[in-house]
Design a protein around this motif. Sequence first.
Motif, PDB file in Angstrom:
ATOM      1  N   ILE A  65     -99.763 -51.258 -26.704  1.00 54.18           N
ATOM      2  CA  ILE A  65    -101.008 -50.509 -26.546  1.00 54.18           C
ATOM      3  C   ILE A  65    -102.069 -51.512 -26.095  1.00 54.18           C
ATOM      4  N   GLY A  66    -102.633 -51.258 -24.934  1.00 56.42           N
ATOM      5  CA  GLY A  66    -103.645 -52.155 -24.390  1.00 56.42           C
ATOM      6  C   GLY A  66    -105.051 -51.711 -24.739  1.00 56.42           C
ATOM      7  N   GLN A  67    -106.023 -52.387 -24.148  1.00 68.59           N
ATOM      8  CA  GLN A  67    -107.429 -52.118 -24.427  1.00 68.59           C
ATOM      9  C   GLN A  67    -107.806 -50.680 -24.104  1.00 68.59           C
ATOM     10  N   SER A  68    -107.311 -50.179 -22.999  1.00 72.89           N
ATOM     11  CA  SER A  68    -107.529 -48.760 -22.703  1.00 72.89           C
ATOM     12  C   SER A  68    -106.169 -48.089 -22.846  1.00 72.89           C
ATOM     13  N   ALA A  69    -105.970 -47.430 -23.962  1.00 74.95           N
ATOM     14  CA  ALA A  69    -104.682 -46.815 -24.269  1.00 74.95           C
ATOM     15  C   ALA A  69    -104.255 -45.896 -23.138  1.00 74.95           C
ATOM     16  N   GLY A 125    -111.588 -43.983 -29.010  1.00 73.24           N
ATOM     17  CA  GLY A 125    -110.918 -44.057 -30.313  1.00 73.24           C
ATOM     18  C   GLY A 125    -109.800 -43.039 -30.442  1.00 73.24           C
ATOM     19  N   GLU A 126    -110.029 -41.831 -29.915  1.00 79.32           N
ATOM     20  CA  GLU A 126    -108.988 -40.792 -29.967  1.00 79.32           C
ATOM     21  C   GLU A 126    -107.807 -41.155 -29.067  1.00 79.32           C
ATOM     22  N   ARG A 127    -108.081 -41.761 -27.923  1.00 78.59           N
ATOM     23  CA  ARG A 127    -106.985 -42.192 -27.036  1.00 78.59           C
ATOM     24  C   ARG A 127    -106.133 -43.242 -27.723  1.00 78.59           C
ATOM     25  N   LEU A 128    -106.779 -44.160 -28.455  1.00 78.33           N
ATOM     26  CA  LEU A 128    -106.033 -45.164 -29.220  1.00 78.33           C
ATOM     27  C   LEU A 128    -105.176 -44.476 -30.290  1.00 78.33           C
ATOM     28  N   LYS A 129    -105.748 -43.500 -30.976  1.00 81.24           N
ATOM     29  CA  LYS A 129    -105.007 -42.787 -32.019  1.00 81.24           C
ATOM     30  C   LYS A 129    -103.820 -42.027 -31.441  1.00 81.24           C
ATOM     31  N   LEU A 130    -103.979 -41.438 -30.261  1.00 81.30           N
ATOM     32  CA  LEU A 130    -102.857 -40.764 -29.606  1.00 81.30           C
ATOM     33  C   LEU A 130    -101.757 -41.765 -29.250  1.00 81.30           C
ATOM     34  N   ALA A 131    -102.160 -42.931 -28.751  1.00 82.10           N
ATOM     35  CA  ALA A 131    -101.169 -43.968 -28.424  1.00 82.10           C
ATOM     36  C   ALA A 131    -100.472 -44.459 -29.694  1.00 82.10           C
ATOM     37  N   LEU A 132    -101.225 -44.605 -30.786  1.00 88.05           N
ATOM     38  CA  LEU A 132    -100.618 -45.007 -32.061  1.00 88.05           C
ATOM     39  C   LEU A 132     -99.644 -43.941 -32.561  1.00 88.05           C
ATOM     40  N   ALA A 133    -100.013 -42.675 -32.426  1.00 85.59           N
ATOM     41  CA  ALA A 133     -99.116 -41.584 -32.831  1.00 85.59           C
ATOM     42  C   ALA A 133     -97.820 -41.643 -32.022  1.00 85.59           C
ATOM     43  N   ARG A 134     -97.942 -41.906 -30.727  1.00 90.31           N
ATOM     44  CA  ARG A 134     -96.738 -42.031 -29.883  1.00 90.31           C
ATOM     45  C   ARG A 134     -95.849 -43.167 -30.377  1.00 90.31           C
ATOM     46  N   GLU A 135     -96.470 -44.300 -30.715  1.00 83.07           N
ATOM     47  CA  GLU A 135     -95.682 -45.439 -31.202  1.00 83.07           C
ATOM     48  C   GLU A 135     -95.110 -45.184 -32.594  1.00 83.07           C
ATOM     49  N   LEU A 136     -95.820 -44.410 -33.412  1.00 77.46           N
ATOM     50  CA  LEU A 136     -95.271 -44.019 -34.720  1.00 77.46           C
ATOM     51  C   LEU A 136     -93.967 -43.246 -34.544  1.00 77.46           C
ATOM     52  N   LEU A 137     -93.944 -42.381 -33.552  1.00 79.18           N
ATOM     53  CA  LEU A 137     -92.739 -41.595 -33.280  1.00 79.18           C
ATOM     54  C   LEU A 137     -91.621 -42.468 -32.718  1.00 79.18           C
ATOM     55  N   ARG A 138     -91.950 -43.390 -31.849  1.00 78.92           N
ATOM     56  CA  ARG A 138     -90.943 -44.272 -31.245  1.00 78.92           C
ATOM     57  C   ARG A 138     -90.394 -45.269 -32.262  1.00 78.92           C
ATOM     58  N   VAL A 142     -91.034 -53.880 -32.488  1.00 76.19           N
ATOM     59  CA  VAL A 142     -92.181 -54.741 -32.214  1.00 76.19           C
ATOM     60  C   VAL A 142     -93.280 -53.868 -31.612  1.00 76.19           C
ATOM     61  N   LEU A 143     -94.492 -54.039 -32.106  1.00 78.33           N
ATOM     62  CA  LEU A 143     -95.633 -53.342 -31.534  1.00 78.33           C
ATOM     63  C   LEU A 143     -96.680 -54.387 -31.151  1.00 78.33           C
ATOM     64  N   VAL A 144     -97.046 -54.398 -29.876  1.00 80.85           N
ATOM     65  CA  VAL A 144     -98.056 -55.318 -29.369  1.00 80.85           C
ATOM     66  C   VAL A 144     -99.327 -54.525 -29.112  1.00 80.85           C
ATOM     67  N   LEU A 145    -100.418 -54.942 -29.744  1.00 81.89           N
ATOM     68  CA  LEU A 145    -101.731 -54.345 -29.503  1.00 81.89           C
ATOM     69  C   LEU A 145    -102.600 -55.417 -28.861  1.00 81.89           C
ATOM     70  N   ASP A 146    -102.920 -55.230 -27.593  1.00 84.77           N
ATOM     71  CA  ASP A 146    -103.689 -56.216 -26.841  1.00 84.77           C
ATOM     72  C   ASP A 146    -105.110 -55.701 -26.652  1.00 84.77           C
ATOM     73  N   GLU A 147    -106.010 -56.149 -27.509  1.00 85.48           N
ATOM     74  CA  GLU A 147    -107.407 -55.714 -27.496  1.00 85.48           C
ATOM     75  C   GLU A 147    -107.529 -54.207 -27.706  1.00 85.48           C
ATOM     76  N   ALA A 148    -106.540 -53.597 -28.347  1.00 83.89           N
ATOM     77  CA  ALA A 148    -106.480 -52.137 -28.483  1.00 83.89           C
ATOM     78  C   ALA A 148    -107.623 -51.576 -29.314  1.00 83.89           C
ATOM     79  N   THR A 149    -108.163 -52.345 -30.243  1.00 80.56           N
ATOM     80  CA  THR A 149    -109.233 -51.832 -31.103  1.00 80.56           C
ATOM     81  C   THR A 149    -110.615 -52.318 -30.683  1.00 80.56           C
TER      82      THR A 149
END
Length: 195
Positions: A65-69, A125-138, A142-149
């Motif tokens: 998940i990058g800076q702009s999810a 923030g909602e786009r980040l949460k959607l990307a996190l939800a996708r990764e929760l399902l996957r 390893v999860l890489v968050l690059d400036e995601a927050t």
Amino acid sequence: NYAVNKSRDSISSLLDIRPDYANLQRGDSLEIVDPYDVSVGEIRLGGVPLRQYPLKVLRRSIGYIGQSAELFYASVRENLSHGTSYSDAKLIEALKKAGMEERLKDNPDLLDLHIREDGGNFSAGERLKLALARELLRKTKVLVLDEATSALDRESEKKVLSLLHSEWKEYTVLFISHRNFDSGQMDRIIEIGRN
């Protein structure tokens, strides 16, 4: 969980991390996206050298998940499923865990809502949460968050960190950020590009 604090002049590249930084314990790994030649040692995923994995398996094992999810011009359901079939209950559970409860209350048909091409019908923030939800399902190893927050306030960021600690405790999270973290928020902190 690892936090990588980088200076403004360093690049957001995992290649900046030398394998000898990662003297890791069982269950901990510092993985890189594609196999490449390293000058010292080797990089392992689950105790197996990276080069022994087929690239397709390796890519399925790593979430990013990058800076702009990144979201797709498709429904929320399609964005979360990403080609895999999940029940609505599983999708909604992932959305709630990722902090989308309010949006679900406001829009009970959220799964069928079409995401605009620019993601403009969701906040950063909602786009980040959607990307996190996708990764929760996957549930990648390893999860890489690059400036995601970077677009979140500290309180929202704490909620994301709490989610990462609870949902990825058996896996590795590499959290790349310009922000400083205290040792209680991450298992290890690696500083790159600091004088």
